[in-house]
Design a protein around this motif. Sequence first.
Motif: not given
Length: 323
Positions: A22-23, A44-48, A122-124, A289-292
């Motif tokens: 999840i990005l 895994a969730i990867i975020t700034t 898979a990637v979200l 993909a989801a959100g903005d």
Amino acid sequence: GVFVLYPLPCYTKNHMTHDLIILGGGPAGCAAAVYSARKELKTAIITTSFGGQSIDSPMIFNWIGTKEISGYDLAKDLEKHVRANAGKFLEVFDGEKIAELKKDGEIWKMKTESGKDFEARAVLVTTGGSRKKLEVPGAEEFEGRGIVYCASCDGPLYSGKDVVVIGGGNAGFESAAQVLAYAKSVTLLSRGDFKADEITVEAVLKDPKMTALKNTIPTFVKGDKFVTELGIKNTLTGEESSLPAEGIFVEIGNIPNTKFIATEMDKDEWGRINVDPKTGRASVGGLWAAGDCTNTLFHQNNIAAGEGVRALEDIYLWLKTNK
């Protein structure tokens, strides 16, 4: 049938393989991460950072189940919820920015700017976007002190005040409609003709507290501790004047954070990922993909969280039936 659990993530130096990555750490990404961990997918969730765009909002009044919360506290709550589910099936990589995402055969490969490599079936993508900033003299100085970017979040703070909405598209008129519920007066500025749907324009302009100016641009922002005045210019006549403004809501567009995607896929004219509204699937297999960062309507925290959950449910079924 009987589901077979996958082994734990495979590690080599700076290289990690997962079922799902999840990005992004906004409402969409965090909601998906919690659900994914509970469904025991190697994730895994990867975020700034956590929180998304709302972290800059002084107070949010429409996060369902919470009467009011600051953007900072909402971000902390989202992070706590994700970390509470971290462990055997969920890893958290914060402070990491994705440099490139591409598909290699049936596997998605990612590289972070710090040099970490990831692979996943898979990637979200929930990397959101950033609002286009108002760029006139004084605007930067008064950001957060009268200049705001979320009418649904901050509208109630301007009860009984004279406010201005900048932007003549649907987002501008929808923001004006929300702020009209609280404000003493609302003036909308459109650089050219109105670009919003005629029905929306007509409905908003019926309110006696509402004024809309075509062919008008902002020229400066002034104030003391908070905004008090907005300079304007008519682009046809060149005439310059100013408006009293105790709040300025900026709706001049959103820039999606999707430039890191190296694999070709369907996007709209602004670079937002086109998704199936039923599932959140993108045009390339194995990517959601989801959100903005997507082309779905009404970019709101609650909607983004729901979109993240919906995509995750579809991802779970896809992973279990495409072994």
